[in-house]
Write a protein that holds these residues in place. Structure first.
Motif, PDB file in Angstrom:
ATOM      1  N   UNK A 173      -8.272   0.974 -14.636  1.00 12.84           N
ATOM      2  CA  UNK A 173      -6.838   1.185 -14.474  1.00 12.84           C
ATOM      3  C   UNK A 173      -6.574   1.654 -13.046  1.00 12.84           C
ATOM      4  N   UNK A 174      -5.521   1.131 -12.373  1.00 15.69           N
ATOM      5  CA  UNK A 174      -5.250   1.531 -10.986  1.00 15.69           C
ATOM      6  C   UNK A 174      -5.167   3.038 -10.802  1.00 15.69           C
ATOM      7  N   UNK A 175      -4.673   3.753 -11.821  1.00 19.92           N
ATOM      8  CA  UNK A 175      -4.565   5.208 -11.687  1.00 19.92           C
ATOM      9  C   UNK A 175      -5.941   5.875 -11.695  1.00 19.92           C
ATOM     10  N   UNK A 176      -6.922   5.244 -12.357  1.00 19.41           N
ATOM     11  CA  UNK A 176      -8.271   5.804 -12.413  1.00 19.41           C
ATOM     12  C   UNK A 176      -9.126   5.360 -11.230  1.00 19.41           C
ATOM     13  N   UNK A 177      -8.761   4.234 -10.631  1.00 22.74           N
ATOM     14  CA  UNK A 177      -9.614   3.652  -9.592  1.00 22.74           C
ATOM     15  C   UNK A 177      -9.776   4.590  -8.396  1.00 22.74           C
ATOM     16  N   UNK A 178      -8.715   5.331  -8.082  1.00 23.73           N
ATOM     17  CA  UNK A 178      -8.773   6.212  -6.919  1.00 23.73           C
ATOM     18  C   UNK A 178      -9.817   7.309  -7.086  1.00 23.73           C
ATOM     19  N   UNK A 179     -10.091   7.673  -8.342  1.00 22.56           N
ATOM     20  CA  UNK A 179     -11.065   8.742  -8.593  1.00 22.56           C
ATOM     21  C   UNK A 179     -12.494   8.215  -8.719  1.00 22.56           C
ATOM     22  N   UNK A 180     -12.645   6.888  -8.693  1.00 21.05           N
ATOM     23  CA  UNK A 180     -13.976   6.306  -8.836  1.00 21.05           C
ATOM     24  C   UNK A 180     -14.726   6.366  -7.507  1.00 21.05           C
ATOM     25  N   UNK A 181     -16.061   6.347  -7.553  1.00 15.55           N
ATOM     26  CA  UNK A 181     -16.846   6.382  -6.312  1.00 15.55           C
ATOM     27  C   UNK A 181     -16.685   5.095  -5.514  1.00 15.55           C
ATOM     28  N   UNK A 182     -17.044   5.173  -4.258  1.00 18.68           N
ATOM     29  CA  UNK A 182     -17.008   4.004  -3.409  1.00 18.68           C
ATOM     30  C   UNK A 182     -18.045   2.987  -3.877  1.00 18.68           C
ATOM     31  N   UNK A 183     -17.911   1.761  -3.368  1.00 17.91           N
ATOM     32  CA  UNK A 183     -18.794   0.679  -3.788  1.00 17.91           C
ATOM     33  C   UNK A 183     -20.256   1.029  -3.527  1.00 17.91           C
TER      34      UNK A 183
END
Length: 428
Positions: free
Chosen positions: A36-46
């Motif tokens: 979800x776009x709202x969760x993506x910001x909290x995910x680690x970098x590639x």
């Protein structure tokens, strides 16, 4: 549970490598895109997520609840197909896996990158493993060390500062060094050599002179046990040069040099080395963890003195050896240490031979050999006592010979080697 992790990891890798075949970096981008776009910001970098995928596929641990639905969306499969429900927990004791999983959980809760808290916890784990060494079965301890090394390897792809990377590499160096010591105890020469090379390389990358010195000192002890006394002397000297002045590695290398001189039959150089150790140890206080393999305990110098004097046939070795044995078995200076006590009995046996009491020497050596605590890396020392006892035609020589034969030739060598019944290279 470890079997479940490996099975899940193999399944995730097989799905990723199936047509159209994605790289781990591509898989990282797909997982991020599925969030979800709202969760993506909290995910680690590639880059960090790629390292996590590598660890998952290797079976180090399972993807957490945040990532399981993402995997299901990417592969268009029910989550239950990819991640079966775990079996009911068995009532089992805590293992090293629990420690590693706790480390990983703390890291993922705080951040996906390697941070100070994770590194501090890893450094504490190294201290725990090094402190467990004198009382642990080397084969069992080696398994714990390997699991921590796998975890460190999985972190190397994560994002971190240069200072953090240096700390992580140093952790890997200490773990590789301790693993090498366990291999030496088990008389596993090829793995020991490989681990020592790895530890030395990591020490170089981390610019960690003490690890580098311990690598040389450990190799010196191995050379000593194999009868290569001149090489042991050269390695001990190299370790002293590499070690920070006054460090535990410096003191240990100085003591090891004295032992090498003793084996070479130079009594004057031997005593000079013992004097240097005495001066280095005199101002030291007992460390907070005297059982730590890489922190020099001043009380340990008496054990080295006993061994070294016994090797040059000095009768003064006897009072040292008796004091060391009493301390190891008495409990007033910490818990009894039966493994070290077994090797201390061999020192006392040699001292008794120097004092021309071969009957008592044979009896003391028999106690060590039949204790169940003597180790492959110390069998040669028992053979020396046996040789001397036979030469003096002591009646107990036949019993001692039979006991040593049984110790060195167990019914199933493979089982014994696998169990890791071996001794300390620092008891060394």
């Amino acid at each position: 549970m470890s079997t479940d992790r490996r099975a899940v990891g193999a399944r995730l890798r097989a799905l990723r490598e199936a047509p159209p075949r994605w790289s781990r970096a591509e898989m990282s981008r797909l997982l991020r895109a599925a969030a979800d776009p709202r969760d993506r910001a909290a995910m680690p970098h590639v880059e960090t997520l790629t390292g996590m995928i590598k660890a998952w596929e290797r079976g180090d641990h399972l993807p957490g609840p945040r990532y399981r639905p993402l995997y299901a969306r990417v592969h268009q499969r029910p989550e239950s197909d990819l991640f079966p429900a775990p079996a009911a927990p068995a009532l089992i004791p805590t293992t090293a896996d629990d420690t590693v999983e706790a480390l990983d959980l703390a890291r993922r809760v705080a951040a996906s990158d390697v941070g100070g808290d994770t590194l501090t916890a890893l450094e504490a784990a190294v201290d725990d493993l090094a402190s467990a060494y004198p009382t642990s079965d080397p084969g069992h301890l080696l398994g714990r060390i390997r699991r921590h090394l796998h975890y460190v390897d999985g972190l190397l792809d994560a994002r971190m500062t240069l200072a953090e990377r240096r700390r992580l590499i140093a952790v890997g160096g200490w773990l590789s060094l301790l693993a090498a010591t366990c291999h030496i105890d088990l008389h596993q020469r090829a793995p020991a050599a490989a681990r020592l090379r790895s530890a030395a390389a990591l020490a170089w990358h981390a610019e960690h002179s003490e690890i580098a010195a311990w690598c040389l000192e450990t190799e010196a002890w191995q050379a000593l046990t194999e009868g290569n006394h001149r090489r042991a002397l050269d390695l001990s000297r190299a370790a002293r040069q590499a070690a920070p002045r006054g460090s535990s590695a410096f003191i240990q290398a100085t003591a090891q040099e004295g032992r090498a001189w003793a084996r070479l039959g130079d009594a004057d150089e031997t005593r000079r080395s013992l004097t240097r150790v005495e001066r280095l140890v005199a101002p030291l206080a007992t460390p907070d963890r005297p059982e730590h393999h890489y922190r020099y305990d001043p009380a340990k110098s008496d054990a080295y003195t006993a061994t070294t004097l016994a090797w040059i046939g000095d009768a003064a070795a006897e009072p040292y050896a008796r004091a060391v044995l009493g301390r190891l078995e008495g409990g007033e200076h910490g818990p009894p240490r039966p493994r070290r006590a077994a090797s201390a009995r061999l020192d006392l046996s040699l001292a008794l031979l120097a004092a021309d009491r071969p009957d008592e020497a044979a009896h003391t050596a028999l106690e060590a050999i039949t204790s169940g605590r003597l180790v492959p890396s110390n069998h040669w020392r028992a053979r020396e006592v046996l040789t001397a006892v036979k030469a003096r035609q002591v009646p107990e020589a036949a019993t001692l010979s039979e006991a040593l034969h049984d110790l060195c030739n167990p019914p199933n060598k493979q089982d014994v080697a696998g169990s890791g019944v071996a001794g300390s290279a620092l008891d060394s």
